[in-house]
Design a protein around this motif. Structure first.
Motif, PDB file in Angstrom:
ATOM      1  N   ASP A 178       0.813  -1.222   0.000  1.00 20.63           N
ATOM      2  CA  ASP A 178       0.000   0.000   0.000  1.00 20.63           C
ATOM      3  C   ASP A 178       0.845   1.270   0.000  1.00 20.63           C
ATOM      4  N   VAL A 179       2.050   1.167  -0.504  1.00 21.93           N
ATOM      5  CA  VAL A 179       2.941   2.322  -0.628  1.00 21.93           C
ATOM      6  C   VAL A 179       3.349   2.460  -2.088  1.00 21.93           C
ATOM      7  N   VAL A 180       3.378   3.695  -2.578  1.00 20.27           N
ATOM      8  CA  VAL A 180       3.871   3.953  -3.928  1.00 20.27           C
ATOM      9  C   VAL A 180       5.358   4.254  -3.858  1.00 20.27           C
ATOM     10  N   ILE A 181       6.117   3.556  -4.679  1.00 22.71           N
ATOM     11  CA  ILE A 181       7.562   3.758  -4.758  1.00 22.71           C
ATOM     12  C   ILE A 181       7.877   4.198  -6.186  1.00 22.71           C
ATOM     13  N   GLN A 182       8.468   5.339  -6.334  1.00 22.31           N
ATOM     14  CA  GLN A 182       8.942   5.783  -7.645  1.00 22.31           C
ATOM     15  C   GLN A 182      10.458   5.912  -7.587  1.00 22.31           C
ATOM     16  N   HIS A 183      11.100   5.365  -8.604  1.00 24.25           N
ATOM     17  CA  HIS A 183      12.537   5.573  -8.719  1.00 24.25           C
ATOM     18  C   HIS A 183      12.871   5.943 -10.156  1.00 24.25           C
ATOM     19  N   GLY A 184      14.016   6.550 -10.312  1.00 22.47           N
ATOM     20  CA  GLY A 184      14.389   6.992 -11.640  1.00 22.47           C
ATOM     21  C   GLY A 184      15.880   7.100 -11.811  1.00 22.47           C
ATOM     22  N   SER A 185      16.286   7.074 -13.065  1.00 16.60           N
ATOM     23  CA  SER A 185      17.694   7.221 -13.455  1.00 16.60           C
ATOM     24  C   SER A 185      17.829   8.514 -14.242  1.00 16.60           C
ATOM     25  N   ILE A 186      18.820   9.308 -13.877  1.00 18.32           N
ATOM     26  CA  ILE A 186      19.118  10.550 -14.589  1.00 18.32           C
ATOM     27  C   ILE A 186      20.542  10.450 -15.121  1.00 18.32           C
ATOM     28  N   SER A 187      20.717  10.750 -16.387  1.00 12.39           N
ATOM     29  CA  SER A 187      22.056  10.672 -16.989  1.00 12.39           C
ATOM     30  C   SER A 187      22.853  11.920 -16.631  1.00 12.39           C
ATOM     31  N   TYR A 188      23.884  11.740 -15.790  1.00 15.42           N
ATOM     32  CA  TYR A 188      24.795  12.852 -15.569  1.00 15.42           C
ATOM     33  C   TYR A 188      25.769  12.950 -16.729  1.00 15.42           C
ATOM     34  N   ASP A 189      26.259  11.800 -17.182  1.00 16.26           N
ATOM     35  CA  ASP A 189      27.219  11.740 -18.282  1.00 16.26           C
ATOM     36  C   ASP A 189      26.830  10.553 -19.152  1.00 16.26           C
ATOM     37  N   LEU A 190      27.498  10.388 -20.275  1.00 17.73           N
ATOM     38  CA  LEU A 190      27.208   9.276 -21.168  1.00 17.73           C
ATOM     39  C   LEU A 190      28.364   8.281 -21.186  1.00 17.73           C
ATOM     40  N   GLU A 191      28.020   7.013 -21.127  1.00 12.45           N
ATOM     41  CA  GLU A 191      28.976   5.922 -21.308  1.00 12.45           C
ATOM     42  C   GLU A 191      28.374   4.985 -22.358  1.00 12.45           C
ATOM     43  N   PRO A 192      28.302   5.435 -23.612  1.00 13.23           N
ATOM     44  CA  PRO A 192      27.573   4.685 -24.643  1.00 13.23           C
ATOM     45  C   PRO A 192      28.072   3.251 -24.832  1.00 13.23           C
ATOM     46  N   GLU A 193      29.405   3.059 -24.807  1.00 17.47           N
ATOM     47  CA  GLU A 193      29.937   1.720 -25.035  1.00 17.47           C
ATOM     48  C   GLU A 193      29.456   0.739 -23.974  1.00 17.47           C
ATOM     49  N   ARG A 194      29.430   1.187 -22.726  1.00 15.12           N
ATOM     50  CA  ARG A 194      29.004   0.314 -21.643  1.00 15.12           C
ATOM     51  C   ARG A 194      27.480   0.156 -21.609  1.00 15.12           C
TER      52      ARG A 194
END
Length: 278
Positions: A178-194
């Motif tokens: 009965d709890v809503v959990i929101q999480h997210g990812s924000i790109s500080y930098d790019l590591e395209p190869e990985r």
């Protein structure tokens, strides 16, 4: 300041932790919200860098040899969507935990409310960010950042670029006790190869860079400044007090990580190991 600011909140500027524990503490925070009337916002990072799989994602989409060779951890989230490579340096993550009866019941309205401090934090960093104004088709479905861009919960920059804006943040929600959990990812930098290397795919790094942007690319600020700006925006949004995890919460999270988020059965097959009866 949001309509939720009259409740009891804490802001945790979390230590870097392995992926299994980072996922487990969210469920422990859900218990704390109900049992102790204490809601949580936090900013965190991953150590080691970790691939988090979406709840229903096929484990065969992962390049397990690459992850082992490069020291990339793997866990599975409770939320759906594609996998996200959370680089120790290039990713900034956040969590918001609140009782379900205190937030909008409509999913899109709840996203809009919980993303207010995320958009405000990006604005304070100098990033012209907003929810995507137009949909964009999927490039590689198993990867969150290369899936179709959805105006409901994907954040892009610069927003003024319209259809040419690139994804900078992905956000997801689930309910636990009965709890809503929101999480997210924000790109500080790019590591395209990985970002593409952790998947069994022929998609090239240049394709990733064409779809995704970052705080550093948009504004050039230091990571530490970006983290603090986001934490401040989250804290002011709900008038949260600075805090840390309690020892009993961390102990419970480590146990849950062993039984669930760090267990191969969960990561590969979504099977949960039961706690010992004694």
């Amino acid at each position: 300041m949001s309509e939720l600011a009259d409740r009891k909140w804490r802001l945790i500027r979390d230590d870097p932790r392995e992926g299994a524990v980072q996922m487990a503490v969210e469920e422990i925070a859900a218990r704390t919200a109900l049992e102790d009337d204490l809601r949580t916002v936090r900013v965190y990072s991953w150590e080691p860098s970790t691939l988090s799989l979406g709840y229903r994602q096929d484990a065969e989409t992962v390049d397990w040899e690459y992850c082992e060779r490069e020291g990339v951890g793997v866990t599975r989230r409770q939320t759906g969507g594609g996998g996200i490579y959370h680089d120790r340096h290039a990713d900034i993550s956040y969590t918001i935990v609140a009782p379900a009866d205190e937030v909008p019941g409509d999913l899109m309205d709840c996203y809009a409310l919980f993303c207010e401090p995320i958009l405000e934090g990006l604005r304070r960093m100098g990033v012209d960010a907003d929810f995507a104004g137009v949909e964009q088709s999927s490039i590689y479905q198993p990867s969150c950042y290369l899936r179709d861009i959805n105006p409901a919960h994907d954040v892009v920059a610069p927003a003024s670029a319209g259809a040419d804006a690139r994804k900078i943040s992905g956000n997801a929600q689930y309910r636990q006790r009965d709890v809503v959990i929101q999480h997210g990812s924000i790109s500080y930098d790019l590591e395209p190869e990985r970002h593409v290397g952790v998947f069994e795919t022929d998609v090239g790094p240049e394709t990733f860079a064409d779809r995704v942007t970052s705080i550093r690319e948009e504004t050039g600020i230091d990571r530490s400044e970006a983290v603090e700006t986001l934490a401040t925006a989250l804290g002011e949004w709900c008038d949260a007090a600075d805090a840390s995890w309690r020892d009993d919460e961390l102990e419970a999270a480590r146990d849950l990580a062993d039984r669930k988020f760090g267990a191969d059965a969960w990561i590969r097959n979504r099977e949960v190991l039961e706690a010992d009866g004694g």
